[in-house]
Structures are given as C-alpha cells and as structure tokens.
Design an enzyme around this catalytic site. Sequence first.
Site, PDB file in Angstrom:
ATOM      1  CG  ASP A 136      -1.764   1.208   1.370  1.00 47.76           C
ATOM      2  OD1 ASP A 136      -2.283   1.674   0.343  1.00 47.76           O
ATOM      3  OD2 ASP A 136      -1.924   1.708   2.498  1.00 47.76           O
ATOM      4  CG  ASP A 143      -2.053   7.329   0.814  1.00 50.18           C
ATOM      5  OD1 ASP A 143      -1.022   7.675   0.226  1.00 50.18           O
ATOM      6  OD2 ASP A 143      -3.189   7.661   0.443  1.00 50.18           O
ATOM      7  CB  ILE A 199     -12.670   4.545   2.365  1.00 47.72           C
ATOM      8  CG1 ILE A 199     -12.848   3.686   3.626  1.00 47.72           C
ATOM      9  CG2 ILE A 199     -13.964   4.635   1.582  1.00 47.72           C
ATOM     10  CD1 ILE A 199     -13.231   2.268   3.368  1.00 47.72           C
TER      11      ILE A 199
END
Length: 219
Positions: A18, A20, A56
Amino acid sequence: MNPGTPRNLKEFKAVIFDLDGVITDTARYHYLAWKRLAEAQGVHFDEAFNEHLKGIDRMGSLDLILASSPRGYTAEEKLALATEKNEHYKELIATMSPADLLPGAIEALDACRAAGLKIGLASVSRNAFTVLDSLGITGKFDYVVDAGTIARGKPDPEIFLKAARELGVAPPECFGVEDAVAGVASIKAAEMYAIGVGDPRVLAEADIVIPDLTAFSLA
C-alpha cells in the site's frame, strides 16, 4: 488477534505494498483536505472521523462525510465536491520530496528487490503516480495499480488481484503490506498473506503486524 503462522517471506514470489501510511504519510494531506471540505459543509471532522476513511476511496470517503451533513446532495454536487477536495490535496502534495518517505521504506523496498521478489503497489489514491514521482521511487515498482484502473476499492480484493495478475504471480504466492483495516481485508479476500503496519489491536485480521517498516524483515 489472529496472528496466523509466521512465514519466511522469501518463500513468496511477489510483494504488494500500500502507499498511504506504509511508504509515505500522505494521510495528513488527505486529512487537511477532507477537513476543509467537511467543515465547509457543516460537518464536524476530526482525527477520529478521519480514521474511518483509511483505505476507502475518494467517493466512498465523501459519502461517509456527507452522511453527517444536514442536507442532501445530487450526484453532480458530489462530483464537484470530490474534485474540489482533490485539487486542494494536489496543492498540498506538490511540496512532497524523498524526505517524506517513512522510516524503513527504502530499506524494505531494496530488501525485496535484492531477494528477487517482484514489487507491486496497490493504492486507492488517484494521485499515486504523482506521489511516487515526488518521492523519487517510481522505478522501484514493477507495477502500480491505482484507483483509476479498478472498479471497486478496498476492502474488495480487486486491486490486489489486479496487481498480482500484472506481476504474473498467483495470489497465494504474494504477500501484501497494509496499514488499514480495509486494506488488510482486501489482501485476505485475495487469498494473500497479510502484513499489517500499525496497531495489532486494530489490524486483527493480518497474519502478522509490525509497528512500521523499520521492523520489516524477509527472514
């Protein structure tokens, strides 16, 4: 916590990171941009609220914020607000540099490369390439999947499955590295081994959890 069975990560053929909260901390820029938008719509926004947005995508995050608004919004209004937030965010990340890499990030990427692992990135950010360029690490990834190339965001497994497919590696031969609950759920739904970065009480579904990438080890 469900720690799973510790694995020698060199047994895998690929790793998918990932962005962030793992490689860099763009979360604070997202926080500032979302906070300005939320408060302009009369919605109280703080660090606790921001935690619910981790992992999200943009429109999903906007829907969560606007659910607390006293008024309703048309699809056109939502799109305009999402664009406004993104423009502010891009202004904020324009100042990023390699100094914004999180501790241990370069070392983890280099260790994976030295071990012969293929390296992918799975980010729900539509600005992932801009951030990678600013950090000077675009060339460290064999393939990057961002929100612009998928139909469903995390916790759906699509983003990790697409990364594995493009890397030419079967999902069970990959492990993912995530800091968000939705991200870990995405990895597990893709039938991959999950390394959580952060609080083990929060990332309970990860196979193992490390505090940050300084603790990352392939052994």
